[in-house]
Design a protein around this motif. Structure first.
Motif, PDB file in Angstrom:
ATOM      1  N   GLY A 149       0.815  -1.204   0.000  1.00  0.00           N
ATOM      2  CA  GLY A 149       0.000   0.000   0.000  1.00  0.00           C
ATOM      3  C   GLY A 149       0.848   1.253   0.000  1.00  0.00           C
ATOM      4  O   GLY A 149       2.019   1.256   0.380  1.00  0.00           O
ATOM      5  N   GLY A 150       0.249   2.326  -0.470  1.00  0.00           N
ATOM      6  CA  GLY A 150       0.967   3.591  -0.533  1.00  0.00           C
ATOM      7  C   GLY A 150       0.096   4.685  -1.113  1.00  0.00           C
ATOM      8  O   GLY A 150      -1.133   4.554  -1.173  1.00  0.00           O
ATOM      9  N   VAL A 151       0.742   5.766  -1.529  1.00  0.00           N
ATOM     10  CA  VAL A 151       0.031   6.934  -2.060  1.00  0.00           C
ATOM     11  C   VAL A 151       0.490   7.176  -3.482  1.00  0.00           C
ATOM     12  O   VAL A 151       1.705   7.184  -3.770  1.00  0.00           O
TER      13      VAL A 151
ATOM     14  N   LEU B 181       2.157  15.829 -17.247  1.00  0.00           N
ATOM     15  CA  LEU B 181       1.335  14.889 -16.486  1.00  0.00           C
ATOM     16  C   LEU B 181       2.289  14.086 -15.607  1.00  0.00           C
ATOM     17  O   LEU B 181       3.092  13.292 -16.092  1.00  0.00           O
ATOM     18  N   ARG B 182       2.196  14.302 -14.286  1.00  0.00           N
ATOM     19  CA  ARG B 182       3.125  13.669 -13.352  1.00  0.00           C
ATOM     20  C   ARG B 182       2.405  12.602 -12.530  1.00  0.00           C
ATOM     21  O   ARG B 182       1.299  12.836 -12.022  1.00  0.00           O
ATOM     22  N   VAL B 183       3.065  11.466 -12.407  1.00  0.00           N
ATOM     23  CA  VAL B 183       2.573  10.365 -11.582  1.00  0.00           C
ATOM     24  C   VAL B 183       3.687  10.012 -10.604  1.00  0.00           C
ATOM     25  O   VAL B 183       4.778   9.593 -11.016  1.00  0.00           O
ATOM     26  N   GLU B 184       3.420  10.184  -9.309  1.00  0.00           N
ATOM     27  CA  GLU B 184       4.442   9.963  -8.283  1.00  0.00           C
ATOM     28  C   GLU B 184       3.912   8.985  -7.249  1.00  0.00           C
ATOM     29  O   GLU B 184       2.791   9.147  -6.739  1.00  0.00           O
ATOM     30  N   ASP B 185       4.724   7.975  -6.932  1.00  0.00           N
ATOM     31  CA  ASP B 185       4.298   6.980  -5.949  1.00  0.00           C
ATOM     32  C   ASP B 185       5.296   6.908  -4.805  1.00  0.00           C
ATOM     33  O   ASP B 185       6.376   7.505  -4.861  1.00  0.00           O
ATOM     34  N   THR B 186       4.899   6.190  -3.774  1.00  0.00           N
ATOM     35  CA  THR B 186       5.760   5.997  -2.594  1.00  0.00           C
ATOM     36  C   THR B 186       6.232   4.551  -2.541  1.00  0.00           C
ATOM     37  O   THR B 186       6.347   3.973  -1.454  1.00  0.00           O
ATOM     38  N   GLY B 187       6.506   3.975  -3.707  1.00  0.00           N
ATOM     39  CA  GLY B 187       6.867   2.566  -3.784  1.00  0.00           C
ATOM     40  C   GLY B 187       8.327   2.296  -3.515  1.00  0.00           C
ATOM     41  O   GLY B 187       9.050   3.112  -2.918  1.00  0.00           O
ATOM     42  N   THR B 188       8.771   1.172  -4.018  1.00  0.00           N
ATOM     43  CA  THR B 188      10.127   0.701  -3.731  1.00  0.00           C
ATOM     44  C   THR B 188      11.190   1.434  -4.525  1.00  0.00           C
ATOM     45  O   THR B 188      12.366   1.418  -4.159  1.00  0.00           O
ATOM     46  N   GLY B 189      10.827   2.077  -5.623  1.00  0.00           N
ATOM     47  CA  GLY B 189      11.805   2.775  -6.433  1.00  0.00           C
ATOM     48  C   GLY B 189      12.670   1.824  -7.243  1.00  0.00           C
ATOM     49  O   GLY B 189      12.479   0.605  -7.233  1.00  0.00           O
TER      50      GLY B 189
ATOM     51  N   GLY C 164      14.065   2.681  -2.792  1.00  0.00           N
ATOM     52  CA  GLY C 164      13.522   2.832  -1.451  1.00  0.00           C
ATOM     53  C   GLY C 164      12.778   4.128  -1.225  1.00  0.00           C
ATOM     54  O   GLY C 164      12.240   4.351  -0.126  1.00  0.00           O
ATOM     55  N   HIS C 165      12.716   5.001  -2.214  1.00  0.00           N
ATOM     56  CA  HIS C 165      12.067   6.308  -2.034  1.00  0.00           C
ATOM     57  C   HIS C 165      11.048   6.615  -3.122  1.00  0.00           C
ATOM     58  O   HIS C 165      10.645   7.757  -3.284  1.00  0.00           O
ATOM     59  N   GLY C 166      10.623   5.641  -3.879  1.00  0.00           N
ATOM     60  CA  GLY C 166       9.560   5.862  -4.838  1.00  0.00           C
ATOM     61  C   GLY C 166      10.041   6.315  -6.196  1.00  0.00           C
ATOM     62  O   GLY C 166      11.243   6.491  -6.447  1.00  0.00           O
ATOM     63  N   THR C 167       9.076   6.543  -7.099  1.00  0.00           N
ATOM     64  CA  THR C 167       9.351   6.893  -8.488  1.00  0.00           C
ATOM     65  C   THR C 167       8.432   8.030  -8.923  1.00  0.00           C
ATOM     66  O   THR C 167       7.264   8.086  -8.506  1.00  0.00           O
ATOM     67  N   GLN C 168       8.966   8.919  -9.740  1.00  0.00           N
ATOM     68  CA  GLN C 168       8.166  10.002 -10.325  1.00  0.00           C
ATOM     69  C   GLN C 168       8.315   9.945 -11.830  1.00  0.00           C
ATOM     70  O   GLN C 168       9.433   9.963 -12.352  1.00  0.00           O
ATOM     71  N   ILE C 169       7.183   9.882 -12.536  1.00  0.00           N
ATOM     72  CA  ILE C 169       7.176   9.854 -14.000  1.00  0.00           C
ATOM     73  C   ILE C 169       6.450  11.098 -14.481  1.00  0.00           C
ATOM     74  O   ILE C 169       5.354  11.418 -13.997  1.00  0.00           O
ATOM     75  N   ALA C 170       7.060  11.802 -15.426  1.00  0.00           N
ATOM     76  CA  ALA C 170       6.453  13.006 -15.993  1.00  0.00           C
ATOM     77  C   ALA C 170       6.340  12.821 -17.504  1.00  0.00           C
ATOM     78  O   ALA C 170       7.329  12.534 -18.180  1.00  0.00           O
TER      79      ALA C 170
END
Length: 763
Positions: free
Chosen positions: A526-528, A554-562, A610-616
């Motif tokens: 789970g995450g944001v 268009l940005r998609v940012e998660d708090t996943g494993t990176g 360990g700090h997530g991923t951001q896709i633009a």
């Protein structure tokens, strides 16, 4: 000669032009005193002797006195006296002295001839005045003055004693003694003039030497000043070149390291390497001996320091693997006596970032033995290496794109044959849908896979239009929430002033859905997930390979494993995935990448393990208002064939057979050809042909539009339908004379083919 040499030795300080002026002034003042004495003696002698001889003697001697007075006045008339003028004055003084001696000598001979000693009073008076006068002539030379006065006084005493104690019969001897004294006085006057001239010339020579030495000294001082100015200018110029050089330059001191190496007393290189392997603490000790003496501004910027003192005080306290390698290489270079080395390494800046640099150091002249001063220049390779990696990545993606484009063409032909024959079977025999439907579904999935490959290779056909990206994202909110599941939270942020974009909405939806699925898989616990849209003006200088202009991000940012750097460098590769088998195709991001590039935009992915991923996803701004398009439902066409003749030109036998049988099944008369040459055999019957259905790319170097041109020369009203398995073929047809002709993208369904044929014949 001895007396003359003695007199010259006594006259080391002779009068200059100012002394001659002083002498001339005193001589003029004493002229009248001498004349009074001389005239008085002459008058007394004439009265006492009752003779005019003293008067004639005075007049004879007066000529020399007047000459001396005239010379003194002329000397005073010059403001300055040159060397030639001094020479002439001394010569005139010598001549006047000789003249005076001659006059008095003549008078003495006259006295001796007349045997009248009483007349000696007149020359005696002249000798006294001459002694006084001659004493002033060389008044600064006391030894000469003393000697001259002694001789004169001695002569006076001799003459007086002779005149008082000798008889008149001895007047001849008295006259001879007086003559000797007078000649001595004249000789002193001449010697005085000669010595004066020689000593004056010696003084002038010394003065010239002093002037020359002063000139040389001034020249040397000026030379030293010029040299000092040049040195300061050179140092300033060197400092400016050093300080403001565009490349990082440092001056370092390796003498401490050199002393430690020499203290080991190891001559063999292999033995030294073995020692270094066995004693890593020696490397640490050598590293601490490296001292940074000076560094320019570029070097400070390279290492991220604001103040030079921070860099100058820096020492290696912990040997990283890169630093260990450089220190070891430097030790071996100093041991071998090398004058420099070049290497490539990674440095850690003050802010913790790591940069790759290429460095070269050289020992400065004069320090080859001690290595007290070396000059180290470095170049930051990080940006160049990143550009090279980006270029290699782009070339790799381009190569893969070309490969996938070619595979897609052949694959679409195979899918068309499979789908077409299944549909023909359904028309000819009673086929159980339980068997035919899975085949059709597999063909559809294959077609979807082909579209993804074409999207990656930027060769898929796009339905580009202007639309509101914010509305589309908000409209997909519920679907995205269902996709993410209950464990994940989604946040959507869309501003009211968002610009419209120009792109294919379906591809944008597919890309956003793919981003969300990847984020869901990266957050198993789970995450944001944050989805946002922003206006993004881009300047000419950017890292996204975008042209300057306005874009919408268009940005998609998660708090996943990176992702780690190695994984991040391969995310755009087709079929590359970190998911388990069966949970991902590895085409999602590659499809988004190709679609963005084809649309004039870009994709930027930032991720830290360990700090997530951001896709633009960057899409170009549109200058038009958003368009609203409703999709038309697909219906099974009602074909009303009336025996129209259709020419099918297709090189693939399977596709040509499928199309031909399908059209004939629905009542059309079909002519078929596999090449342009075989199709040309139907040109004489061109008037009978009601429709041309042709593939675009054909063997033999010809294309379908070329034959369509030939056919329309014979039948100008014949309609044309093209078939294509690759989007580049569609662009070829659209750019020619048949830009308005419909194009069927393989694999196509029978309903699509029959609908296009029916509409073409109706029009």
């Amino acid at each position: 000669m001895t007396a003359l040499a003695w007199l010259r030795g006594c006259g080391q300080v002779q009068p200059d032009d100012q002394a001659l002026r002083t002498f001339s002034k005193l001589g003029l003042r004493l002229f009248w005193l001498r004349q009074i004495m001389f005239i008085g003696a002459t008058v007394i002698s004439s009265l006492y002797l009752a003779s005019y001889i003293p008067i004639f003697c005075y007049l004879f001697c007066l000529a020399s006195e007047l000459s001396e007075a005239a010379m003194s006045r002329r000397t005073l008339s010059f403001k300055t006296l040159s060397h030639d003028q001094i020479t002439r004055i001394t010569r005139m003084q010598a001549a006047i002295g000789v003249w005076s001696a001659f006059a008095v000598s003549c008078y003495a001979l006259l006295v001796a001839w007349l045997s009248t000693p009483e007349f000696l009073f007149v020359p005696l008076t002249y000798l006294i005045s001459a002694a006084l006068y001659a004493s002033m002539f060389n008044h600064q030379v006391k030894p000469v003055l003393t000697a001259r006065l002694v001789v004169y006084t001695l002569g006076f005493v001799i003459m007086a004693s002779m005149g008082l104690f000798m008889n008149k019969t001895d007047t001849e001897f008295l006259a001879l003694a007086q003559l000797v004294t007078i000649l001595s006085a004249a000789l002193f006057i001449v010697i005085n003039a000669v010595v004066t001239r020689e000593n004056y010339e010696a003084r002038r020579s010394r003065e010239r030497d002093v002037i020359v030495r002063e000139a040389l000294l001034r020249e040397e001082v000026e030379t030293r000043k010029s040299a000092e100015t040049a040195r300061q200018s050179s140092e300033q110029r060197f400092h400016s070149l050093f300080e403001y050089a565009p490349i990082p330059i440092r001056e370092e001191d390796l003498s401490g390291m050199k002393r430690l190496i020499d203290a080991l007393d190891i001559q063999d290189t292999a033995e030294l390497e073995a020692y270094l392997d066995a004693h890593p603490e020696f490397l640490q000790a050598c590293a601490k001996e490296i001292a940074v003496v000076d560094a320019n501004r570029a070097s400070l910027a390279e290492h991220g320091y604001r103040d030079k003192s921070e860099l100058l005080a820096r020492v290696v306290t912990e040997l990283t693997p890169a630093a260990y390698k450089i220190v070891r290489m430097t030790i071996l270079a100093l041991h071998a006596g090398d004058e420099g080395r070049s290497y490539e390494t990674r440095i850690t800046r003050a802010d913790g970032t790591i940069r790759t640099v290429a460095a070269t150091w050289r020992v400065l002249p004069g320090h080859e033995d001690t290595y007290r001063r070396i000059l180290l220049c470095s170049v930051d390779l990080s940006d160049r290496l990143a550009a090279e990696d980006a270029l290699r990545q782009a070339q790799k993606m381009e190569a893969v794109g070309q490969l996938t484009g070619g595979v897609a063409h052949d694959f679409n032909n195979l899918l068309t044959v499979i789908r077409g024959n299944v549909e023909l079977l359904e028309l000819m025999v009673d086929v159980d849908p339980e068997f035919s439907t899975p085949i059709i579904n597999a063909v559809d999935r294959g077609a979807e896979l082909t579209q993804r490959l074409l999207a990656f290779s930027r060769k898929q056909p796009l339905a580009v239009r202007t639309f509101d990206l914010g509305d589309m994202v908000l409209g997909m909110g519920n679907m995205l929430r269902r996709t993410l599941g209950m464990k994940n939270t989604i946040e959507i942020d869309v501003p009211d002033d968002l610009w419209p974009v120009m792109a294919d909405p379906a591809q944008v939806e597919a890309a956003l859905l793919n981003f969300a699925l990847n984020s869901r898989d990266a957050m198993p616990g789970g995450g944001v997930l944050n989805v946002s849209c922003r206006n993004a003006p881009i300047s000419a200088e950017n890292d996204l390979d975008l042209g300057a202009g306005d874009y919408v991000a268009l940005r998609v940012e998660d708090t996943g494993t990176g992702m780690d750097p190695d994984t991040l460098s391969r995310v755009y590769e087709p079929f590359f995935t970190t998911k388990e088998v069966g949970k991902g195709s590895g085409l999602g991001l590659s499809m988004a990448y190709g679609f963005a590039k084809q649309s004039g935009g870009a994709v930027d992915i930032q991720s830290t393990l360990g700090h997530g991923t951001q896709i633009a996803l960057y899409l170009p701004r549109s200058d038009h208002s958003p368009e609203n398009q409703a999709s038309a439902p697909v219906v099974d066409p009602k074909v009303k064939a009336q025996g129209e003749t259709i020419l099918v030109l297709e090189d693939n036998e399977g596709i040509r057979s499928y199309v031909t049988q399908l059209l004939r099944k629905y009542g059309y008369s079909v002519l078929e050809a596999s090449t342009v040459e075989s199709a040309r055999t139907f040109l004489p019957r061109a008037s009978e042909i009601d429709l041309l259905v042709s593939d675009i790319l054909l063997p033999g170097g010809l294309i379908g539009p070329d034959f369509a041109v030939e056919l329309r020369r014979e039948n100008p009203d014949v309609p044309v339908i093209f078939m294509s398995g690759q989007p580049s073929e569609i662009e070829t047809a659209a750019s020619g004379a048949f830009h308005d002709a419909p194009v069927l993208s393989k694999p196509f369904a029978k309903t699509t083919l029959l609908d296009r044929v029916s509409k073409a014949l109706e029009n």
